[in-house]
Design a protein around this motif. Structure first.
Motif, mmCIF file in Angstrom:
data_model
loop_
_atom_site.group_PDB
_atom_site.id
_atom_site.type_symbol
_atom_site.label_atom_id
_atom_site.label_comp_id
_atom_site.label_asym_id
_atom_site.label_seq_id
_atom_site.Cartn_x
_atom_site.Cartn_y
_atom_site.Cartn_z
ATOM 1 N N LEU A 109 16.210 -19.556 31.602
ATOM 2 C CA LEU A 109 15.887 -19.745 33.022
ATOM 3 C C LEU A 109 16.261 -21.114 33.572
ATOM 4 C CD1 LEU A 109 12.378 -18.029 33.061
ATOM 5 C CD2 LEU A 109 14.494 -17.130 34.045
ATOM 6 N N LEU A 110 16.250 -22.148 32.753
ATOM 7 C CA LEU A 110 16.538 -23.496 33.263
ATOM 8 C C LEU A 110 18.023 -23.634 33.581
ATOM 9 C CD1 LEU A 110 14.324 -25.687 30.871
ATOM 10 C CD2 LEU A 110 13.956 -25.304 33.325
ATOM 11 N N ASP A 111 18.304 -24.043 34.810
ATOM 12 C CA ASP A 111 19.694 -24.129 35.262
ATOM 13 C C ASP A 111 20.199 -25.554 35.420
ATOM 14 O OD1 ASP A 111 20.215 -21.384 35.358
ATOM 15 O OD2 ASP A 111 19.217 -21.213 37.303
ATOM 16 N N SER A 112 19.396 -26.529 34.974
ATOM 17 C CA SER A 112 19.830 -27.924 35.025
ATOM 18 C C SER A 112 19.165 -28.671 33.884
ATOM 19 C CB SER A 112 19.450 -28.565 36.372
ATOM 20 O OG SER A 112 18.047 -28.517 36.566
ATOM 21 N N PRO A 113 19.744 -29.810 33.482
ATOM 22 C CA PRO A 113 19.140 -30.557 32.368
ATOM 23 C C PRO A 113 17.695 -30.921 32.683
ATOM 24 C CG PRO A 113 21.295 -31.434 32.912
ATOM 25 C CD PRO A 113 20.951 -30.475 34.016
ATOM 26 N N SER A 114 16.796 -30.600 31.769
ATOM 27 C CA SER A 114 15.362 -30.801 32.003
ATOM 28 C C SER A 114 14.710 -31.514 30.830
ATOM 29 C CB SER A 114 14.671 -29.445 32.222
ATOM 30 O OG SER A 114 15.239 -28.748 33.315
ATOM 31 N N ILE A 115 13.548 -32.094 31.114
ATOM 32 C CA ILE A 115 12.693 -32.638 30.059
ATOM 33 C C ILE A 115 11.635 -31.590 29.755
ATOM 34 C CG2 ILE A 115 11.025 -34.427 29.449
ATOM 35 C CD1 ILE A 115 12.568 -36.355 31.225
ATOM 36 N N VAL A 116 11.609 -31.120 28.532
ATOM 37 C CA VAL A 116 10.641 -30.129 28.095
ATOM 38 C C VAL A 116 9.663 -30.821 27.152
ATOM 39 C CG1 VAL A 116 10.296 -27.962 26.854
ATOM 40 C CG2 VAL A 116 12.297 -28.250 28.351
ATOM 41 N N VAL A 117 8.384 -30.777 27.494
ATOM 42 C CA VAL A 117 7.363 -31.539 26.772
ATOM 43 C C VAL A 117 6.467 -30.599 25.997
ATOM 44 C CG1 VAL A 117 5.495 -33.221 26.976
ATOM 45 C CG2 VAL A 117 7.419 -33.292 28.592
ATOM 46 N N CYS A 118 6.363 -30.793 24.703
ATOM 47 C CA CYS A 118 5.434 -30.024 23.869
ATOM 48 C C CYS A 118 4.068 -30.697 23.917
ATOM 49 C CB CYS A 118 5.940 -29.946 22.430
ATOM 50 S SG CYS A 118 7.435 -28.960 22.237
ATOM 51 N N LYS A 119 3.138 -30.121 24.668
ATOM 52 C CA LYS A 119 1.774 -30.649 24.789
ATOM 53 C C LYS A 119 0.828 -29.978 23.805
ATOM 54 C CE LYS A 119 -0.737 -33.550 27.276
ATOM 55 N NZ LYS A 119 -0.454 -35.007 27.229
ATOM 56 N N SER A 120 1.160 -28.753 23.409
ATOM 57 C CA SER A 120 0.315 -28.025 22.459
ATOM 58 C C SER A 120 0.292 -28.741 21.115
ATOM 59 C CB SER A 120 0.850 -26.610 22.259
ATOM 60 O OG SER A 120 0.996 -25.930 23.479
ATOM 61 N N THR A 121 -0.845 -28.653 20.434
ATOM 62 C CA THR A 121 -0.923 -29.179 19.072
ATOM 63 C C THR A 121 -0.160 -28.236 18.146
ATOM 64 O OG1 THR A 121 -3.076 -30.181 19.510
ATOM 65 C CG2 THR A 121 -2.477 -29.822 17.204
ATOM 66 N N ALA A 122 0.857 -28.767 17.504
ATOM 67 C CA ALA A 122 1.733 -27.923 16.690
ATOM 68 C C ALA A 122 2.208 -28.691 15.466
ATOM 69 C CB ALA A 122 2.928 -27.449 17.526
ATOM 70 N N PRO A 123 2.565 -27.981 14.396
ATOM 71 C CA PRO A 123 2.972 -28.630 13.143
ATOM 72 C C PRO A 123 4.178 -29.545 13.313
ATOM 73 C CG PRO A 123 2.548 -26.303 12.796
ATOM 74 C CD PRO A 123 2.514 -26.516 14.267
ATOM 75 N N TRP A 145 25.638 -29.301 29.005
ATOM 76 C CA TRP A 145 24.625 -30.348 28.908
ATOM 77 C C TRP A 145 23.500 -29.906 27.978
ATOM 78 C CZ3 TRP A 145 20.968 -27.237 30.845
ATOM 79 C CH2 TRP A 145 21.276 -26.422 31.932
ATOM 80 N N GLN A 146 22.536 -30.790 27.785
ATOM 81 C CA GLN A 146 21.465 -30.553 26.805
ATOM 82 C C GLN A 146 20.115 -30.903 27.427
ATOM 83 O OE1 GLN A 146 21.181 -33.308 23.428
ATOM 84 N NE2 GLN A 146 21.079 -31.553 22.047
ATOM 85 N N HIS A 147 19.110 -30.088 27.143
ATOM 86 C CA HIS A 147 17.740 -30.427 27.525
ATOM 87 C C HIS A 147 17.191 -31.461 26.545
ATOM 88 C CE1 HIS A 147 17.796 -27.121 30.334
ATOM 89 N NE2 HIS A 147 18.048 -26.249 29.369
ATOM 90 N N ARG A 148 16.187 -32.212 27.007
ATOM 91 C CA ARG A 148 15.573 -33.229 26.147
ATOM 92 C C ARG A 148 14.122 -32.833 25.878
ATOM 93 N NH1 ARG A 148 17.000 -37.690 30.373
ATOM 94 N NH2 ARG A 148 16.815 -35.803 31.621
ATOM 95 N N VAL A 149 13.783 -32.689 24.620
ATOM 96 C CA VAL A 149 12.443 -32.241 24.229
ATOM 97 C C VAL A 149 11.625 -33.436 23.771
ATOM 98 C CG1 VAL A 149 11.115 -30.764 22.687
ATOM 99 C CG2 VAL A 149 13.313 -29.962 23.595
#
Length: 456
Positions: A109-123, A145-149
């Motif tokens: 769904l993302l059509d432009s470079p985005s910052i994706v933030v993992c807020k959930s507690t995960a391993p 291009w590339q998203h930034r996590v």
């Protein structure tokens, strides 16, 4: 900034409400349509002091919107937060399927470079897995291009989450990307204007920091509970020991209060997840294994004290319970000590009469059969729950329990016995009112002989 928060649970709602309060435009997305409908009416699905007011204020101001589908909620978003659940699996591992599922949706769904933030507690390694999914889908779509996590773990205490978010003691940013770090610092700057408490580190270190923080606090609790068990055998008051060691600034007073064990959605789950991570890498964490074992044993402390007083005669007794949530300030009953005690008392044929300021409905939903047959009764007044009770078990240290009317309690109860699972009361004070007091690692105080004959 334009922000999207995916997941309208505890972490997601607090995050969204606080960012909106600072002037950002926030779109909240959740697949639970009933939850979204309630939020659109200004009703919070979680109990947290202050949250409903923030939601209503920012919703009316147009800074906060709620959506049942991901597409509309992503419109013109600068930053996307993933705040979905990571429930424990049977083997103790954290189930990250929801995180990975959201990542797959975002990749489409993302059509432009985005910052994706993992807020959930995960391993450890989850943010890297999200990055790999996004990279793969970008490549498949022929995007150049590339998203930034970013890993951005939460450190919110239930019952004080709004204040924790607004006045954080630290903000952890897990990223190796300078542009992503710069944007995230800009987002959080209003919360740390007086003191910059933002710490930047690699993503894997940020994920590990979250687990280690929670498991260390759980370790402190289990340590003092283990000391309390020895104090009971040696005739030592653990409260005196607590004050003595807490005066050392290297130790401090936080999380060294003996009690009937920790619960909630974080400590138990995070310890089990960290132990699972260790097993996956063919190693053991014996300290954390012992922490988990001690806490499980500690939840049985209230029942052990009741059996100390009544032996095997609990089937004919009525036990009042004050406090059902795992801690004050929340209606969360997950892994709460109250659940352990209620389970055992119901199995023993004991009548349970309970009160909690906010968690009663959750307990009623957890025990529908016991409520229907009248063996578990829930009251809206703590004193009514004491009527004809053979003992009171205090399991949650709500403020309204701190200075109760002991004279009235003694009149209402059939037998004056207090099982003080949070060491809330001064044994001498309750003893002066005719109560038999049993605290965690405390010297027992017996009521006068005529009263004790009723219960021994």
């Amino acid at each position: 900034m334009q922000i999207t928060v995916i997941g309208c649970g505890y972490v997601g709602l607090v995050t969204a409400a606080c960012f909106a309060e600072m002037g950002n435009r926030v779109a909240c997305v959740d697949a639970d349509e009933e939850r979204i409908a309630a939020l659109q009416r200004g009703m919070s699905p979680i109990y947290e002091p202050g949250i409903e007011g923030l939601l209503q204020t920012n919703r009316r101001a147009g800074r906060l919107t709620f959506h049942p589908q991901l597409g509309p909620g992503l419109s013109h978003s600068d930053i996307v937060f993933i705040a979905v659940g990571t429930p424990p699996a049977l083997d103790g591992s954290a189930d990250i399927s929801q995180i990975l599922g959201v990542a797959a949706q975002l990749g489409v769904l993302l059509d432009s470079p985005s910052i994706v933030v993992c807020k959930s507690t995960a391993p450890v390694g989850t943010a890297c897995r999200v990055q790999a999914i996004l990279d793969q889908l970008c490549q498949r779509r022929g995007l150049g291009w590339q998203h930034r996590v970013v890993s951005n773990p939460e450190f919110l205490k239930e019952g004080a989450a709004i204040d924790d978010f607004m006045r954080p003691d630290r903000i952890i940013l897990g990223t190796e990307d300078a542009d992503a770090e710069r944007t995230m610092r800009q987002l959080y700057e209003p919360f740390v204007r007086n003191h910059d408490r933002i710490l930047c580190m690699p993503r894997r270190a940020a994920e590990m920091t979250k687990y280690v923080a929670n498991t260390f606090l759980a370790t402190k609790i289990s340590f003092i509970n283990e000391v309390a068990s020895l104090c009971e055998l040696l005739g030592v008051d653990v409260e005196e020991v607590r004050k003595g060691i807490g005066a050392d600034p290297r130790i401090g007073h936080h999380f060294i209060y003996a009690g009937c064990g920790y619960g909630g959605s974080c400590f138990p789950k995070d310890i089990r997840a960290l132990l699972h991570m260790a097993r996956e890498h063919d190693t053991e964490l014996p300290i954390l294994t012992a922490v988990e074992q001690r806490n499980q044993a500690q939840k049985g402390w209230p029942l052990r004290m009741l059996r100390k007083v009544y032996g095997e005669r609990l089937a004919g007794c009525t036990v009042a319970v004050w406090g059902l949530s795992f801690k004050p300030g929340t209606d969360d009953i997950r892994d709460a000590p109250s659940r352990e005690l209620i389970d055992e008392l119901l199995a023993a044929g004991t009548m349970v009469k309970a009160f909690d300021p906010v968690a009663g409905d959750n307990i009623a939903r957890a025990y529908p059969a016991a409520v229907a047959r009248g063996q578990l009764q829930l009251f809206s007044d703590p004193y009514v729950a004491l009527n004809q009770a053979d003992a009171l078990a205090l399991l949650t240290e709500w403020k309204q329990f701190r200075q109760p009317d002991f004279a009235l309690m003694a009149q209402l109860m059939r037998a004056p016995v207090i099982i003080d699972g949070r060491n809330q009361y001064d044994p001498a004070v309750v003893g002066a009112h005719g109560f038999r007091h049993l605290g965690v690692g405390r010297l027992p105080v017996d009521a006068p002989a005529p009263l004790l004959r009723k219960v021994v």
